[in-house]
Write a protein that holds these residues in place. Structure first.
Motif, PDB file in Angstrom:
ATOM      1  N   GLU A  85     -38.279  51.093 138.180  1.00  0.00           N
ATOM      2  CA  GLU A  85     -38.998  52.356 138.186  1.00  0.00           C
ATOM      3  C   GLU A  85     -38.617  53.237 139.367  1.00  0.00           C
ATOM      4  N   SER A  86     -38.279  52.608 140.507  1.00  0.00           N
ATOM      5  CA  SER A  86     -37.992  53.383 141.711  1.00  0.00           C
ATOM      6  C   SER A  86     -36.729  54.234 141.594  1.00  0.00           C
ATOM      7  N   ARG A  87     -35.813  53.857 140.709  1.00  0.00           N
ATOM      8  CA  ARG A  87     -34.603  54.662 140.492  1.00  0.00           C
ATOM      9  C   ARG A  87     -34.203  54.645 139.012  1.00  0.00           C
ATOM     10  N   LYS A  88     -35.210  54.729 138.182  1.00  0.00           N
ATOM     11  CA  LYS A  88     -35.013  54.637 136.733  1.00  0.00           C
ATOM     12  C   LYS A  88     -34.036  55.669 136.210  1.00  0.00           C
ATOM     13  N   TRP A  89     -34.183  56.922 136.628  1.00  0.00           N
ATOM     14  CA  TRP A  89     -33.358  57.987 136.063  1.00  0.00           C
ATOM     15  C   TRP A  89     -31.912  57.866 136.503  1.00  0.00           C
ATOM     16  N   GLU A  90     -31.698  57.461 137.745  1.00  0.00           N
ATOM     17  CA  GLU A  90     -30.334  57.246 138.214  1.00  0.00           C
ATOM     18  C   GLU A  90     -29.679  56.093 137.458  1.00  0.00           C
ATOM     19  N   VAL A  91     -30.425  55.008 137.288  1.00  0.00           N
ATOM     20  CA  VAL A  91     -29.897  53.841 136.570  1.00  0.00           C
ATOM     21  C   VAL A  91     -29.561  54.205 135.129  1.00  0.00           C
ATOM     22  N   MET A  92     -30.431  54.979 134.487  1.00  0.00           N
ATOM     23  CA  MET A  92     -30.175  55.364 133.100  1.00  0.00           C
ATOM     24  C   MET A  92     -29.020  56.352 132.994  1.00  0.00           C
ATOM     25  N   THR A  93     -28.829  57.180 134.017  1.00  0.00           N
ATOM     26  CA  THR A  93     -27.678  58.087 134.020  1.00  0.00           C
ATOM     27  C   THR A  93     -26.385  57.300 134.186  1.00  0.00           C
ATOM     28  N   LEU A  94     -26.414  56.280 135.036  1.00  0.00           N
ATOM     29  CA  LEU A  94     -25.245  55.414 135.179  1.00  0.00           C
ATOM     30  C   LEU A  94     -24.960  54.701 133.858  1.00  0.00           C
ATOM     31  N   GLU A  95     -26.004  54.235 133.189  1.00  0.00           N
ATOM     32  CA  GLU A  95     -25.838  53.612 131.872  1.00  0.00           C
ATOM     33  C   GLU A  95     -25.211  54.616 130.890  1.00  0.00           C
ATOM     34  N   ALA A  96     -25.712  55.851 130.888  1.00  0.00           N
ATOM     35  CA  ALA A  96     -25.187  56.872 129.989  1.00  0.00           C
ATOM     36  C   ALA A  96     -23.719  57.179 130.293  1.00  0.00           C
ATOM     37  N   THR A  97     -23.351  57.174 131.569  1.00  0.00           N
ATOM     38  CA  THR A  97     -21.957  57.402 131.937  1.00  0.00           C
ATOM     39  C   THR A  97     -21.077  56.286 131.394  1.00  0.00           C
ATOM     40  N   ALA A  98     -21.546  55.056 131.516  1.00  0.00           N
ATOM     41  CA  ALA A  98     -20.797  53.911 130.989  1.00  0.00           C
ATOM     42  C   ALA A  98     -20.652  54.008 129.471  1.00  0.00           C
ATOM     43  N   ILE A  99     -21.729  54.371 128.795  1.00  0.00           N
ATOM     44  CA  ILE A  99     -21.671  54.521 127.349  1.00  0.00           C
ATOM     45  C   ILE A  99     -20.684  55.637 126.971  1.00  0.00           C
ATOM     46  N   GLY A 100     -20.670  56.716 127.732  1.00  0.00           N
ATOM     47  CA  GLY A 100     -19.732  57.804 127.476  1.00  0.00           C
ATOM     48  C   GLY A 100     -18.284  57.355 127.638  1.00  0.00           C
ATOM     49  N   ILE A 101     -18.037  56.533 128.651  1.00  0.00           N
ATOM     50  CA  ILE A 101     -16.691  55.970 128.833  1.00  0.00           C
ATOM     51  C   ILE A 101     -16.330  55.114 127.627  1.00  0.00           C
ATOM     52  N   MET A 102     -17.275  54.290 127.179  1.00  0.00           N
ATOM     53  CA  MET A 102     -17.041  53.476 125.978  1.00  0.00           C
ATOM     54  C   MET A 102     -16.728  54.356 124.785  1.00  0.00           C
ATOM     55  N   ASP A 103     -17.521  55.411 124.587  1.00  0.00           N
ATOM     56  CA  ASP A 103     -17.322  56.294 123.430  1.00  0.00           C
ATOM     57  C   ASP A 103     -15.906  56.846 123.394  1.00  0.00           C
ATOM     58  N   SER A 104     -15.439  57.338 124.526  1.00  0.00           N
ATOM     59  CA  SER A 104     -14.101  57.921 124.576  1.00  0.00           C
ATOM     60  C   SER A 104     -13.027  56.858 124.379  1.00  0.00           C
ATOM     61  N   ALA A 105     -13.209  55.711 125.015  1.00  0.00           N
ATOM     62  CA  ALA A 105     -12.213  54.644 124.906  1.00  0.00           C
ATOM     63  C   ALA A 105     -12.149  54.079 123.497  1.00  0.00           C
ATOM     64  N   VAL A 106     -13.287  53.928 122.852  1.00  0.00           N
ATOM     65  CA  VAL A 106     -13.307  53.439 121.474  1.00  0.00           C
ATOM     66  C   VAL A 106     -12.677  54.458 120.542  1.00  0.00           C
TER      67      VAL A 106
END
Length: 200
Positions: A85-106
């Motif tokens: 909870e203390s850094r939820k939005w940052e963690v989820m943004t990092l997750e979204a960045t990783a998913i975006g990298i996956m999307d492009s690579a796939v």
């Protein structure tokens, strides 16, 4: 519960890593299927009308799909703290960045592995790589502090995304100029959850 997945998929691997990190191996069975973007397997269509993996078949509710939905569900099921909870939005943004990298690579992989050479678009492939490369560079330059501390969903998603770049696009050399992230990934890749989910 049963996870429908294919080992090379970075989205499925993200959930497989998560399952091991949360010690849910006795709770979630893994069901390996063979499917492609052009020919979705009947069992995945029955579970997910979009025909995409992973999908989590539950005994007491509708099947869940999309790796981010499944991750949040399993995190809540285990009562874990992968979304601090203390850094939820940052963690989820990092997750979204990783998913975006996956999307492009796939997308790049689909273009080169599933389409005849005469139908492939080099411009599309390069545009997708530029997106992935920008994501990697942003994590290296801006987000490294969020890859420290107790493991969270950002670590898991990024570990899976970078491993997929190694699997399908190693010749692109994502590590060049991204020394901090490369060092982090080399260490993270030694975790049992990572070594146990390397595609055969």
């Amino acid at each position: 519960m049963k996870l429908l997945m294919s080992p090379p998929s970075p989205y499925a691997r993200m959930i497989r890593i998560l399952i091991r990190e949360l010690d849910l191996m006795d709770t979630v069975e893994e069901g390996q299927i063979t499917t492609t973007a052009f020919n979705s397997a009947p069992e995945i269509i029955a579970a997910n009308p979009l025909g995409k993996i992973p999908a989590l078949v539950r005994d007491d509710g509708p099947t869940l799909y999309d790796s981010r939905v499944i991750a949040q569900f399993l995190n809540a099921h285990a009562g874990s703290g992968l979304y601090p909870e203390s850094r939820k939005w940052e963690v989820m943004t990092l997750e979204a960045t990783a998913i975006g990298i996956m999307d492009s690579a796939v997308s790049m992989s689909y273009e080169t592995r599933l389409r005849p050479e005469s139908q492939q678009s080099p411009d599309w492939i390069e545009a997708q790589w530029e997106k992935a490369a920008r994501g990697v560079k942003a994590v290296n330059d801006v987000w490294m502090s969020h890859l420290t501390g107790p493991i969270n969903i950002g670590h898991i998603a990024m570990g899976s995304a970078l491993a997929y770049l190694d699997l399908r696009h190693d010749a692109r050399g994502w590590r060049e100029g991204n020394d901090a992230l490369a060092a982090w990934h080399d260490e993270f890749a030694q975790r049992p959850s990572m070594t146990e989910t390397v595609p055969a």
